[in-house]
Design a protein around this motif. Structure first.
Motif, PDB file in Angstrom:
ATOM      1  N   TRP A 168       0.993  -1.066   0.075  1.00 30.52           N
ATOM      2  CA  TRP A 168       0.010   0.131  -0.156  1.00 30.52           C
ATOM      3  C   TRP A 168       0.779   1.190   0.087  1.00 30.52           C
ATOM      4  O   TRP A 168       1.713   1.530   0.945  1.00 30.52           O
ATOM      5  CB  TRP A 168      -1.129   0.039   1.097  1.00 30.52           C
ATOM      6  CG  TRP A 168      -1.907  -1.131   1.071  1.00 30.52           C
ATOM      7  CD1 TRP A 168      -1.685  -2.321   1.855  1.00 30.52           C
ATOM      8  CD2 TRP A 168      -2.760  -1.501  -0.233  1.00 30.52           C
ATOM      9  NE1 TRP A 168      -2.706  -3.400   1.313  1.00 30.52           N
ATOM     10  CE2 TRP A 168      -3.119  -2.645   0.298  1.00 30.52           C
ATOM     11  CE3 TRP A 168      -3.157  -0.615  -1.020  1.00 30.52           C
ATOM     12  CZ2 TRP A 168      -4.317  -3.488  -0.699  1.00 30.52           C
ATOM     13  CZ3 TRP A 168      -4.284  -1.337  -1.831  1.00 30.52           C
ATOM     14  CH2 TRP A 168      -4.749  -2.490  -1.603  1.00 30.52           C
ATOM     15  N   SER A 223       5.183  -4.875  15.276  1.00 29.72           N
ATOM     16  CA  SER A 223       6.201  -4.224  15.700  1.00 29.72           C
ATOM     17  C   SER A 223       7.729  -4.228  15.735  1.00 29.72           C
ATOM     18  O   SER A 223       8.492  -3.454  16.025  1.00 29.72           O
ATOM     19  CB  SER A 223       5.840  -4.212  17.473  1.00 29.72           C
ATOM     20  OG  SER A 223       5.848  -5.678  17.894  1.00 29.72           O
ATOM     21  N   PRO A 256      -5.925  -4.738   8.832  1.00 30.06           N
ATOM     22  CA  PRO A 256      -6.977  -4.539  10.066  1.00 30.06           C
ATOM     23  C   PRO A 256      -7.585  -5.895  10.541  1.00 30.06           C
ATOM     24  O   PRO A 256      -8.180  -5.875  11.602  1.00 30.06           O
ATOM     25  CB  PRO A 256      -7.963  -3.564   9.646  1.00 30.06           C
ATOM     26  CG  PRO A 256      -8.017  -4.022   8.095  1.00 30.06           C
ATOM     27  CD  PRO A 256      -6.686  -4.075   7.640  1.00 30.06           C
ATOM     28  N   ARG A 306       3.549   3.425   0.131  1.00 29.14           N
ATOM     29  CA  ARG A 306       4.296   4.410   0.975  1.00 29.14           C
ATOM     30  C   ARG A 306       4.996   5.440  -0.149  1.00 29.14           C
ATOM     31  O   ARG A 306       5.995   5.020  -0.764  1.00 29.14           O
ATOM     32  CB  ARG A 306       5.484   3.705   1.586  1.00 29.14           C
ATOM     33  CG  ARG A 306       5.009   3.099   3.089  1.00 29.14           C
ATOM     34  CD  ARG A 306       4.181   1.817   2.786  1.00 29.14           C
ATOM     35  NE  ARG A 306       3.731   1.379   4.237  1.00 29.14           N
ATOM     36  CZ  ARG A 306       3.114   0.090   4.281  1.00 29.14           C
ATOM     37  NH1 ARG A 306       2.426  -0.284   3.388  1.00 29.14           N
ATOM     38  NH2 ARG A 306       2.861  -0.235   5.505  1.00 29.14           N
ATOM     39  N   GLY A 320       2.347  -0.041  10.684  1.00 29.44           N
ATOM     40  CA  GLY A 320       2.036   1.146  10.640  1.00 29.44           C
ATOM     41  C   GLY A 320       0.724   1.514  10.056  1.00 29.44           C
ATOM     42  O   GLY A 320      -0.174   0.635  10.473  1.00 29.44           O
ATOM     43  N   ARG A 321       0.294   2.640   9.784  1.00 27.39           N
ATOM     44  CA  ARG A 321      -1.084   2.967   9.325  1.00 27.39           C
ATOM     45  C   ARG A 321      -1.751   2.027   8.526  1.00 27.39           C
ATOM     46  O   ARG A 321      -3.074   1.946   8.628  1.00 27.39           O
ATOM     47  CB  ARG A 321      -1.034   4.467   8.699  1.00 27.39           C
ATOM     48  CG  ARG A 321      -0.723   5.529   9.527  1.00 27.39           C
ATOM     49  CD  ARG A 321      -1.417   6.698   8.890  1.00 27.39           C
ATOM     50  NE  ARG A 321      -0.716   7.770   9.771  1.00 27.39           N
ATOM     51  CZ  ARG A 321      -0.663   9.097   9.382  1.00 27.39           C
ATOM     52  NH1 ARG A 321      -1.194   9.391   8.130  1.00 27.39           N
ATOM     53  NH2 ARG A 321       0.079  10.139   9.839  1.00 27.39           N
ATOM     54  N   ARG A 322      -1.204   1.516   7.604  1.00 24.32           N
ATOM     55  CA  ARG A 322      -1.993   0.535   6.810  1.00 24.32           C
ATOM     56  C   ARG A 322      -1.957  -0.817   7.120  1.00 24.32           C
ATOM     57  O   ARG A 322      -1.799  -1.769   6.162  1.00 24.32           O
ATOM     58  CB  ARG A 322      -1.506   0.827   5.182  1.00 24.32           C
ATOM     59  CG  ARG A 322      -1.542   2.334   4.410  1.00 24.32           C
ATOM     60  CD  ARG A 322      -2.965   2.839   4.774  1.00 24.32           C
ATOM     61  NE  ARG A 322      -3.851   2.102   3.729  1.00 24.32           N
ATOM     62  CZ  ARG A 322      -4.185   2.575   2.491  1.00 24.32           C
ATOM     63  NH1 ARG A 322      -3.608   3.560   2.117  1.00 24.32           N
ATOM     64  NH2 ARG A 322      -4.914   1.991   1.848  1.00 24.32           N
TER      65      ARG A 322
END
Ligand code: HEM
Length: 276
Positions: free
Chosen positions: A149, A209, A224, A151, A219-221
Motif C-alpha cells: 500500500w 512491531s 486490520p 508508501r 504502521g497506518r496501513r
C-alpha cells in the motif's frame, strides 16, 4: 496511450464492479429484510454479525450503500484468500515434515485428552508449538510478500545506505527480509522451534512491531484483520491436525507464484487419514 486501455484492464474492472455490486448488494438486502422482520418481533434469536453492525451505524457514522459495499468487498476480498492460502502452505509443510506434524498433534492431544471434543478458541493459548508453526510458515511463505500500500516519501530520506528522494513511491519486500540469512540464521530451513527459544527475543511479535517479521504489514496501513486472520488459521489448523493425519499424494511442490497473494504454483494434493 493509457486511454486506449490496450490490455483491457479498465473494461474488465468495469464488468467486475457490476458483479461485486450485485453479489454484495444481495448480502446487504438480505440483512436489511432480516432486521426489519426482527424489529417487528418481540423476541429474536438472531445474532448480529459484521453487516448488522455496519447497518446499525447512525448519525455521522452512517454509511451509504455504496460505502458499505466497498467495506464488505474489501473484507471478503482481503480476508478470504489470505487465510486459505496460508492454510494450504501450512498443510504442505506438515506433509513434508511428518515429525513436526506429529509434535503438533501430540501437543493437541495433551490438551484434548480422550474427551472426544474439538479444539476450541480457548485452547489456542495452550498450543505454543502450533503457533510457532503458523509463525514459521508466515516467515517462509508470507501470503502478502510485498507491503504494497503505496508508501510515499514526502521528504528526502536516508534509510541506511539508501537515499530516497521526496516523491518516491516505495514498497517493502517482506519476503526478502524473511529469507535474509543476515536476519534469520538458516533462513531456508523450516524450523518452528526458532520461535520457542527461552530468550524473550525468540518470542517474536508478528503484528507489526518488529520489521524482521511483519507478515501483516506495519504502521497506518497494517492489516486490520490480522487478529481475526491469525485466530482463524490457528483454530482451523488445530482442528485439521487434531482430527486427521496428513500425508503426501505425489510430490509436494513448494514453487511460488505471486498473484494477488503469494500462492502455491501447483495446488497441494494430499491424503487425510482420520486419527483415532
Ligand atoms: C493470514 C491472514 C492474513 C494475512 C497474512 C494478511 C496480510 C495483509 C497484508 C500484508 C496487508 C498489507 C499491509 C501493508 O501494506 O502494510 C493486508 C492488508 C489488508 N488486510 Fe489483511 N491479511 C490477512 C487476513 C485478513 C483478514 C481476515 C481481513 C479482513 C477480514 C483482512 C483485511 C485486510 C484489509 C482490508 C487490508 C487493507 C488495509 C488498508 O488498505 O489500509 N486481512 N493484509
Amino acid at each position: 496511450m493509457r486511454w486506449l486501455d490496450l490490455q483491457g484492464v479498465r473494461r474488465r474492472c468495469r464488468s467486475l464492479v457490476c458483479k461485486v455490486n450485485v453479489f454484495v448488494g444481495k448480502i446487504i438486502n438480505e440483512h436489511k429484510s432480516k432486521r426489519s422482520l426482527r424489529d417487528n418481533q418481540e423476541e429474536s434469536t438472531y445474532d448480529d454479525d459484521f453487516v448488522d453492525v455496519l447497518l446499525g451505524m447512525h448519525g455521522n457514522s452512517k454509511l451509504s450503500d455504496s460505502d458499505m459495499i466497498a467495506v464488505l468487498w474489501e473484507m471478503i476480498f482481503r480476508g478470504t484468500d489470505t487465510v486459505a492460502i496460508l492454510l494450504e502452505w501450512i498443510l504442505a509443510r506438515m506433509v513434508l515434515h511428518p515429525d513436526i506434524q506429529a509434535k503438533a498433534q501430540a501437543e493437541i492431544d495433551a490438551i484434548i485428552g480422550d474427551s472426544g471434543r474439538q479444539v476450541s478458541d480457548s485452547d489456542l493459548s495452550k498450543l505454543p508449538y502450533l503457533r510457532a508453526i503458523v509463525k514459521e510458515t508466515l516467515r517462509m511463505h508470507p501470503p502478502g510478500p510485498l507491503l504494497s500500500w503505496a508508501r510515499l516519501s514526502i521528504h528526502d530520506t536516508q534509510i541506511g545506505a539508501h537515499f530516497i528522494p521526496a516523491g518516491t513511491t516505495a514498497m517493502v519486500n517482506m519476503w526478502a527480509i524473511t529469507h535474509d540469512e543476515k536476519v534469520w540464521p538458516k533462513a531456508h530451513e523450516y524450523k518452528p522451534e526458532r520461535f520457542l527459544g527461552v530468550k524473550e527475543s525468540d518470542n517474536f511479535p508478528i503484528m507489526g512491531s518488529d520489521l524482521r517479521l511483519a507478515p501483516f504489514g506495519a504502521g497506518r496501513r497494517v492489516c486490520p484483520g490480522k487478529s481475526m486472520g491469525l485466530a482463524t488459521v490457528e483454530l482451523w489448523l488445530a482442528q485439521l491436525l487434531g482430527r486427521f493425519k496428513w500425508v503426501s499424494y505425489g510430490e509436494v511442490d513448494l514453487s511460488e507464484t505471486l498473484k494477488l497473494s503469494l500462492e502455491m504454483k501447483n495446488t497441494l494434493v494430499c491424503k487425510a487419514f482420520p486419527r483415532v
